[in-house]
Design a protein around this motif. Sequence first.
Motif, PDB file in Angstrom:
ATOM      1  N   ASP A 176     -35.390   7.788  -0.885  1.00  0.00           N
ATOM      2  CA  ASP A 176     -35.307   6.725  -1.323  1.00  0.00           C
ATOM      3  C   ASP A 176     -34.986   5.335  -0.294  1.00  0.00           C
ATOM      4  OD1 ASP A 176     -36.021   4.491  -3.050  1.00  0.00           O
ATOM      5  OD2 ASP A 176     -35.997   5.468  -4.646  1.00  0.00           O
ATOM      6  N   GLY A 177     -35.917   5.268   0.506  1.00  0.00           N
ATOM      7  CA  GLY A 177     -34.935   4.195   1.181  1.00  0.00           C
ATOM      8  C   GLY A 177     -34.278   2.718   0.998  1.00  0.00           C
ATOM      9  N   SER A 178     -34.935   2.313  -0.355  1.00  0.00           N
ATOM     10  CA  SER A 178     -33.852   1.762  -1.634  1.00  0.00           C
ATOM     11  C   SER A 178     -32.795   1.179  -1.895  1.00  0.00           C
ATOM     12  CB  SER A 178     -34.874   0.411  -2.882  1.00  0.00           C
ATOM     13  OG  SER A 178     -36.222  -0.086  -1.891  1.00  0.00           O
ATOM     14  N   ALA A 179     -33.070   3.239  -2.966  1.00  0.00           N
ATOM     15  CA  ALA A 179     -31.827   3.249  -3.042  1.00  0.00           C
ATOM     16  C   ALA A 179     -30.816   3.574  -2.144  1.00  0.00           C
ATOM     17  CB  ALA A 179     -32.350   4.182  -3.852  1.00  0.00           C
ATOM     18  N   ALA A 180     -31.127   3.954  -0.316  1.00  0.00           N
ATOM     19  CA  ALA A 180     -29.921   4.470   0.383  1.00  0.00           C
ATOM     20  C   ALA A 180     -29.495   3.311   1.115  1.00  0.00           C
ATOM     21  CB  ALA A 180     -31.263   5.369   1.228  1.00  0.00           C
ATOM     22  N   ALA A 181     -29.907   1.928   1.115  1.00  0.00           N
ATOM     23  CA  ALA A 181     -30.014   1.150   1.788  1.00  0.00           C
ATOM     24  C   ALA A 181     -29.150   0.323   0.426  1.00  0.00           C
ATOM     25  CB  ALA A 181     -31.132  -0.220   1.601  1.00  0.00           C
ATOM     26  N   LYS A 182     -29.047   0.408  -0.757  1.00  0.00           N
ATOM     27  CA  LYS A 182     -27.953   0.239  -1.797  1.00  0.00           C
ATOM     28  C   LYS A 182     -26.623   0.904  -1.469  1.00  0.00           C
ATOM     29  CE  LYS A 182     -27.698  -1.088  -6.966  1.00  0.00           C
ATOM     30  NZ  LYS A 182     -26.070  -0.644  -6.648  1.00  0.00           N
ATOM     31  N   ARG A 183     -27.062   2.045  -1.314  1.00  0.00           N
ATOM     32  CA  ARG A 183     -25.152   2.689  -1.563  1.00  0.00           C
ATOM     33  C   ARG A 183     -25.361   2.163   0.027  1.00  0.00           C
ATOM     34  NH1 ARG A 183     -28.856   6.546  -4.622  1.00  0.00           N
ATOM     35  NH2 ARG A 183     -30.319   7.684  -2.447  1.00  0.00           N
ATOM     36  N   VAL A 184     -25.730   2.050   1.122  1.00  0.00           N
ATOM     37  CA  VAL A 184     -24.881   1.185   2.580  1.00  0.00           C
ATOM     38  C   VAL A 184     -24.475   0.500   2.088  1.00  0.00           C
ATOM     39  CG1 VAL A 184     -25.538   1.197   4.672  1.00  0.00           C
ATOM     40  CG2 VAL A 184     -26.265   3.159   4.218  1.00  0.00           C
ATOM     41  N   PHE A 185     -24.835  -0.165   1.524  1.00  0.00           N
ATOM     42  CA  PHE A 185     -24.493  -1.691   1.726  1.00  0.00           C
ATOM     43  C   PHE A 185     -23.424  -2.065   0.874  1.00  0.00           C
ATOM     44  CE2 PHE A 185     -29.027  -3.407   2.997  1.00  0.00           C
ATOM     45  CZ  PHE A 185     -28.122  -4.137   3.383  1.00  0.00           C
ATOM     46  N   ASP A 186     -23.412  -1.124  -0.470  1.00  0.00           N
ATOM     47  CA  ASP A 186     -22.253  -0.785  -1.121  1.00  0.00           C
ATOM     48  C   ASP A 186     -20.784  -0.175  -1.284  1.00  0.00           C
ATOM     49  OD1 ASP A 186     -23.923  -2.497  -3.410  1.00  0.00           O
ATOM     50  OD2 ASP A 186     -24.506   0.308  -4.728  1.00  0.00           O
ATOM     51  N   LYS A 187     -21.357   0.541  -0.088  1.00  0.00           N
ATOM     52  CA  LYS A 187     -20.211   1.113   0.465  1.00  0.00           C
ATOM     53  C   LYS A 187     -19.543   0.069   2.190  1.00  0.00           C
ATOM     54  CE  LYS A 187     -19.130   5.229   3.521  1.00  0.00           C
ATOM     55  NZ  LYS A 187     -17.452   5.644   2.630  1.00  0.00           N
ATOM     56  N   TYR A 188     -20.578  -0.944   2.114  1.00  0.00           N
ATOM     57  CA  TYR A 188     -20.283  -1.214   3.369  1.00  0.00           C
ATOM     58  C   TYR A 188     -19.449  -2.499   3.355  1.00  0.00           C
ATOM     59  CZ  TYR A 188     -20.394   2.850   5.825  1.00  0.00           C
ATOM     60  OH  TYR A 188     -19.553   4.403   6.958  1.00  0.00           O
ATOM     61  N   THR A 189     -19.985  -2.590   2.553  1.00  0.00           N
ATOM     62  CA  THR A 189     -19.700  -4.697   1.636  1.00  0.00           C
ATOM     63  C   THR A 189     -18.598  -4.647   0.951  1.00  0.00           C
ATOM     64  OG1 THR A 189     -22.268  -4.940   2.004  1.00  0.00           O
ATOM     65  CG2 THR A 189     -20.660  -6.747   1.068  1.00  0.00           C
ATOM     66  N   ASP A 190     -17.540  -6.047   1.888  1.00  0.00           N
ATOM     67  CA  ASP A 190     -16.347  -6.147   1.086  1.00  0.00           C
ATOM     68  C   ASP A 190     -16.686  -7.058   0.027  1.00  0.00           C
ATOM     69  OD1 ASP A 190     -16.438  -8.641   2.302  1.00  0.00           O
ATOM     70  OD2 ASP A 190     -15.229  -8.343   3.704  1.00  0.00           O
ATOM     71  N   LYS A 191     -15.374  -7.642  -0.190  1.00  0.00           N
ATOM     72  CA  LYS A 191     -15.544  -8.375  -1.761  1.00  0.00           C
ATOM     73  C   LYS A 191     -15.625  -9.809  -1.449  1.00  0.00           C
ATOM     74  CE  LYS A 191     -11.757  -5.939  -3.932  1.00  0.00           C
ATOM     75  NZ  LYS A 191     -10.629  -6.215  -4.923  1.00  0.00           N
ATOM     76  N   PHE A 219     -36.030  -1.668   8.575  1.00  0.00           N
ATOM     77  CA  PHE A 219     -36.460   0.128   8.985  1.00  0.00           C
ATOM     78  C   PHE A 219     -35.122   1.256   8.630  1.00  0.00           C
ATOM     79  CE2 PHE A 219     -38.646  -2.480  11.859  1.00  0.00           C
ATOM     80  CZ  PHE A 219     -39.872  -1.561  11.172  1.00  0.00           C
ATOM     81  N   GLY A 220     -34.349   2.024   7.175  1.00  0.00           N
ATOM     82  CA  GLY A 220     -33.124   1.898   7.434  1.00  0.00           C
ATOM     83  C   GLY A 220     -34.045   3.816   7.606  1.00  0.00           C
ATOM     84  N   PHE A 221     -32.432   4.624   7.884  1.00  0.00           N
ATOM     85  CA  PHE A 221     -32.979   6.139   7.749  1.00  0.00           C
ATOM     86  C   PHE A 221     -31.713   6.607   7.698  1.00  0.00           C
ATOM     87  CE2 PHE A 221     -31.165   4.653  12.187  1.00  0.00           C
ATOM     88  CZ  PHE A 221     -30.511   5.471  12.306  1.00  0.00           C
ATOM     89  N   ALA A 222     -30.905   5.956   7.169  1.00  0.00           N
ATOM     90  CA  ALA A 222     -29.797   6.879   6.867  1.00  0.00           C
ATOM     91  C   ALA A 222     -29.207   6.721   4.994  1.00  0.00           C
ATOM     92  CB  ALA A 222     -28.698   6.440   7.891  1.00  0.00           C
ATOM     93  N   ALA A 238     -39.841   8.498   7.545  1.00  0.00           N
ATOM     94  CA  ALA A 238     -40.548   6.794   7.029  1.00  0.00           C
ATOM     95  C   ALA A 238     -40.127   5.474   8.420  1.00  0.00           C
ATOM     96  CB  ALA A 238     -39.747   7.112   5.889  1.00  0.00           C
ATOM     97  N   ALA A 239     -39.426   5.524   8.797  1.00  0.00           N
ATOM     98  CA  ALA A 239     -38.897   4.634   9.427  1.00  0.00           C
ATOM     99  C   ALA A 239     -39.747   4.688  10.817  1.00  0.00           C
ATOM    100  CB  ALA A 239     -37.228   4.365   9.599  1.00  0.00           C
ATOM    101  N   ALA A 240     -40.130   5.579  11.727  1.00  0.00           N
ATOM    102  CA  ALA A 240     -40.490   5.889  12.962  1.00  0.00           C
ATOM    103  C   ALA A 240     -42.134   5.765  12.949  1.00  0.00           C
ATOM    104  CB  ALA A 240     -40.103   7.117  13.311  1.00  0.00           C
ATOM    105  N   ASN A 241     -42.306   6.545  11.348  1.00  0.00           N
ATOM    106  CA  ASN A 241     -43.797   5.806  11.005  1.00  0.00           C
ATOM    107  C   ASN A 241     -44.311   4.585  10.750  1.00  0.00           C
ATOM    108  OD1 ASN A 241     -44.783   8.551  11.324  1.00  0.00           O
ATOM    109  ND2 ASN A 241     -44.897   8.872   9.307  1.00  0.00           N
ATOM    110  N   ALA A 242     -42.794   3.680  10.319  1.00  0.00           N
ATOM    111  CA  ALA A 242     -43.635   2.353  10.442  1.00  0.00           C
ATOM    112  C   ALA A 242     -43.323   1.741  11.371  1.00  0.00           C
ATOM    113  CB  ALA A 242     -41.973   1.869   9.385  1.00  0.00           C
ATOM    114  N   ILE A 243     -42.594   2.247  12.166  1.00  0.00           N
ATOM    115  CA  ILE A 243     -42.779   1.269  13.090  1.00  0.00           C
ATOM    116  C   ILE A 243     -43.719   0.832  13.729  1.00  0.00           C
ATOM    117  CG2 ILE A 243     -40.962   0.923  15.772  1.00  0.00           C
ATOM    118  CD1 ILE A 243     -38.848   2.126  13.504  1.00  0.00           C
ATOM    119  N   ARG A 244     -44.125   2.333  14.557  1.00  0.00           N
ATOM    120  CA  ARG A 244     -45.467   2.592  15.000  1.00  0.00           C
ATOM    121  C   ARG A 244     -46.758   2.466  14.139  1.00  0.00           C
ATOM    122  NH1 ARG A 244     -44.085   8.802  15.501  1.00  0.00           N
ATOM    123  NH2 ARG A 244     -43.057   9.323  18.006  1.00  0.00           N
TER     124      ARG A 244
END
Length: 259
Positions: A176-191, A219-222, A238-244
């Motif tokens: 789930d690209g949107s959910a994955a991106a949110k989790r990545v940003f939540d982990k790596y964004t400071d206050k 094009f998130g994939f992680a 999904a990201a590779a297909n979108a890029i292509r």
Amino acid sequence: MELEYKNFPLEIKEVNDKGTFIGIASPYNNIDDGNDRVLKTVGPRNNGKKVPILYQHDPKVIIGSQKLSNIKEGVQTNAQLILDKDDNGNYLVPKAPEAYALLKNGLLQLSIGYRTLDFEYVTEKGQTIRNLKDIDIMEVSLVTFPMNEKAKISDVKSNGGGNMALPIADKKVKWDGSAAAKRVFDKYTDKEGNIDAESQKAFFYVDTSKPNEKGSYKFGFADIVGDKLTAIPAGIQAAANAIRGARTPSDLPLDTKRL
């Protein structure tokens, strides 16, 4: 032009105690999990070609030689592993007998390393497929694990993103690209709203001039799995297909695309 890689189940026709084997290195007209299809038109270029057998796609580990031939089913390899020994009975190429033992026990796959020379996209039943019309096979490897997911990452010349060193999740993990991106940003964004550079590894493209704008990450994939940044096979595809351009034309800078 960098090499692309493609794995196929090892279709061994013959293997003997002298280290020779015959198998299909690249079947024709098979749509793989990357939505690629190798056409019969690649056969003439590769017919009769002699290429090395590598172990795990490592160019420093040549374990044999092989001759390619164009047959009805695909590009066939007639291969000979190097099982020669020195005067003391030691193998001259130690990885060759290791690969041979795994091969006999059905624990290896064939994987081709090739350059794409001509291709076209077609749409069939709502699915976009890349027809490989002409490829130049440079090597055929015996590999333990599929390279497909990591190979798709290397399809893209990243600008601050797309890290092949990430661990790869099981293929069964859903994406789930949107959910994955949110989790990545939540982990790596400071206050203060600063996004740590580590997050860039989760995306194929990052506009590094605007590192604190989420719109710079494309094009998130992680995803975050067990509190670790992990590449997701379905996300890579999904990201590779979108890029292509499989879903919609990508907005990557032209010098960033690599097909």
